[in-house]
Design a protein around this motif. Structure first.
Motif, short mmCIF file in Angstrom:
data_model
loop_
_atom_site.label_atom_id
_atom_site.label_comp_id
_atom_site.label_asym_id
_atom_site.label_seq_id
_atom_site.Cartn_x
_atom_site.Cartn_y
_atom_site.Cartn_z
N ARG A 82 -90.38 -6.48 -77.03
CA ARG A 82 -90.38 -7.33 -75.84
C ARG A 82 -89.08 -8.12 -75.69
NH1 ARG A 82 -94.76 -11.66 -75.41
NH2 ARG A 82 -94.22 -11.86 -77.60
N SER A 102 -97.79 -3.22 -63.78
CA SER A 102 -98.11 -3.92 -65.01
C SER A 102 -97.30 -3.23 -66.09
CB SER A 102 -99.60 -3.86 -65.34
OG SER A 102 -99.97 -2.54 -65.66
N PHE A 122 -93.51 -7.23 -67.41
CA PHE A 122 -93.68 -8.45 -68.19
C PHE A 122 -92.32 -9.01 -68.61
CE2 PHE A 122 -97.91 -6.54 -69.79
CZ PHE A 122 -98.49 -6.80 -68.57
N ASP A 176 -95.42 -4.87 -81.21
CA ASP A 176 -94.61 -6.02 -80.78
C ASP A 176 -94.39 -6.08 -79.27
OD1 ASP A 176 -92.62 -4.07 -80.48
OD2 ASP A 176 -91.63 -4.60 -82.37
N ARG A 177 -94.84 -5.09 -78.54
CA ARG A 177 -94.83 -5.20 -77.07
C ARG A 177 -96.14 -5.80 -76.54
NH1 ARG A 177 -92.22 0.42 -74.81
NH2 ARG A 177 -90.22 0.22 -75.86
N LEU A 178 -97.05 -6.04 -77.43
CA LEU A 178 -98.35 -6.61 -77.08
C LEU A 178 -99.08 -5.70 -76.08
CD1 LEU A 178 -97.40 -10.41 -76.97
CD2 LEU A 178 -98.17 -9.02 -78.90
N VAL A 179 -99.48 -6.24 -74.94
CA VAL A 179 -100.25 -5.43 -73.98
C VAL A 179 -99.28 -4.58 -73.15
CG1 VAL A 179 -101.87 -5.51 -72.06
CG2 VAL A 179 -101.96 -7.25 -73.85
N HIS A 180 -99.44 -3.29 -73.22
CA HIS A 180 -98.64 -2.39 -72.36
C HIS A 180 -99.38 -1.07 -72.22
CE1 HIS A 180 -96.68 0.03 -75.71
NE2 HIS A 180 -97.19 -0.98 -76.37
N GLY A 181 -98.75 -0.11 -71.57
CA GLY A 181 -99.45 1.11 -71.20
C GLY A 181 -100.08 1.86 -72.36
N ILE A 195 -103.93 2.09 -71.62
CA ILE A 195 -104.27 3.43 -71.15
C ILE A 195 -104.37 4.41 -72.33
CG2 ILE A 195 -103.50 5.38 -69.72
CD1 ILE A 195 -102.09 3.25 -67.95
N ASP A 200 -101.97 -14.06 -80.61
CA ASP A 200 -100.56 -14.43 -80.59
C ASP A 200 -100.48 -15.91 -80.23
OD1 ASP A 200 -97.56 -13.07 -80.09
OD2 ASP A 200 -97.93 -14.89 -78.94
N GLU A 246 -98.11 -17.00 -69.51
CA GLU A 246 -98.03 -15.70 -70.20
C GLU A 246 -99.37 -14.97 -70.11
OE1 GLU A 246 -95.65 -14.39 -72.76
OE2 GLU A 246 -94.26 -16.04 -73.00
N ILE A 306 -99.72 -13.21 -66.85
CA ILE A 306 -98.96 -11.96 -66.80
C ILE A 306 -99.74 -10.83 -67.46
CG2 ILE A 306 -96.94 -10.80 -67.75
CD1 ILE A 306 -95.34 -13.28 -67.27
N TYR A 307 -100.26 -11.09 -68.66
CA TYR A 307 -100.94 -10.02 -69.38
C TYR A 307 -102.25 -9.62 -68.72
CZ TYR A 307 -97.40 -10.25 -72.94
OH TYR A 307 -96.20 -10.18 -73.60
N MET A 341 -102.59 -9.15 -65.71
CA MET A 341 -102.24 -8.18 -64.67
C MET A 341 -102.35 -6.75 -65.16
SD MET A 341 -98.86 -10.16 -63.27
CE MET A 341 -98.33 -8.82 -62.22
N ALA A 342 -102.26 -6.55 -66.47
CA ALA A 342 -102.27 -5.19 -67.03
C ALA A 342 -103.67 -4.68 -67.30
CB ALA A 342 -101.46 -5.15 -68.33
#
Lengths: 124, 158
Positions: free
Chosen positions: A43, A67, A72, B10-15, B19, B34, B43, B46-47, B49-50
């Protein structure tokens, strides 16, 4: 006089590089858009890549998904910027509109680009 | 339903998380552990939204998560536990080893002091030692970025 807007395309894999190359091939305008990939970075590194590309703006960060890591990271950077907007769902039509209207105020340029991008999605 | 995946990314919530793993595992709750995100409404927004319809997300620091993990593990939810660091996952395992039985290394990217073990896993020698200690105390550790790729055991990472 309004500063010329910077354009950053942040996307997964090689998507951003491909879109920027296509815009340059079609428009003949080079250097108006900076591609950023999220490949092989965490990130913090992705935030740095986008911030370095935007260089404090003013400008627009175009990201691929509504998203995910690119959005982010851009939104995280956005807190430290003025005159920068983030747009999701990047496509070729919106980028082409943007590169021809970089001398507009950012709010006008972003509205144009989004409208053009949305109008480019049709079903026949 | 137990925690169906405990992942360090380390990108936390992502695709890949929502998915790539969320769909095949039918995850309906992501617990993001975290401290920075747990302290920031911005923050968290933002997360959120995913997160797709039918899935929820909760935010906690490691102490709060350790308290609630047994309840999550016993709930009807299919929980994906997510941390951004090895240290946080190690704290959770130390607190509730019966819940953190397997640890997935999903994404640890380049930083000074780390070396490449897999294209998506970079570790320092100290981090490798921490993971070995985790495994010695009962956790099974493997690297696997997506369900369709082959898991790689800790012993193969260095």
């Amino acid at each position: 006089m309004t500063a010329v807007l910077r354009g950053v395309v942040a996307a997964h894999g090689e998507v951003a590089a491909g879109l920027v190359r296509a815009v340059e091939d079609i428009s003949g305008i080079r250097g108006a858009l900076v591609p950023v990939s999220n490949t092989d970075c965490d990130r913090g590194e992705l935030e740095r890549r986008i911030a370095d590309a935007m260089a404090n703006g003013p400008g627009i960060v175009f990201v691929d998904m509504p998203s995910g890591s690119c959005l982010f990271a851009a939104l995280h950077d956005l807190r430290g910027w003025t005159g920068v907007r983030v747009v999701t769902g990047v496509n070729l039509a919106m980028l082409l509109d943007f590169v021809f209207h970089r001398e507009l105020p950012v709010e006008t340029a972003v509205a144009r680009a989004v409208e053009t991008g949305a109008r480019s999605i049709v079903v026949r | 339903m137990p925690v169906v995946l405990a992942r360090i990314d380390d990108r936390l919530v992502h695709g890949q998380v929502v998915i790539g793993w969320g769909r095949p595992l039918a995850v309906d709750l992501i617990v993001l552990v975290d401290a920075e995100v747990a302290a920031s409404d911005w923050e968290q927004e933002i997360y959120r939204m995913a997160i797709p319809e039918g899935m929820d997300i909760l935010f906690a620091d490691s102490a709060a998560a350790a308290d609630r993990l047994p309840a999550w593990d016993a709930s009807q939810s299919r929980v994906l536990l997510l941390t951004g660091t090895i240290e946080t996952m190690a704290e959770l395992h130390a607190a509730v080893p019966e819940v953190i039985r397997r640890v997935n290394l999903g994404g640890l990217h380049h930083h000074p002091g780390r070396s490449e073990r897999l294209p998506y896993v970079y570790l320092s020698d100290g981090e490798l030692d921490t993971l070995r200690e985790l495994e010695r105390t009962g956790a099974v550790i493997s690297a696997q970025n997506l369900p369709g790729t082959a898991p790689v055991g800790l012993q193969e990472l260095g």
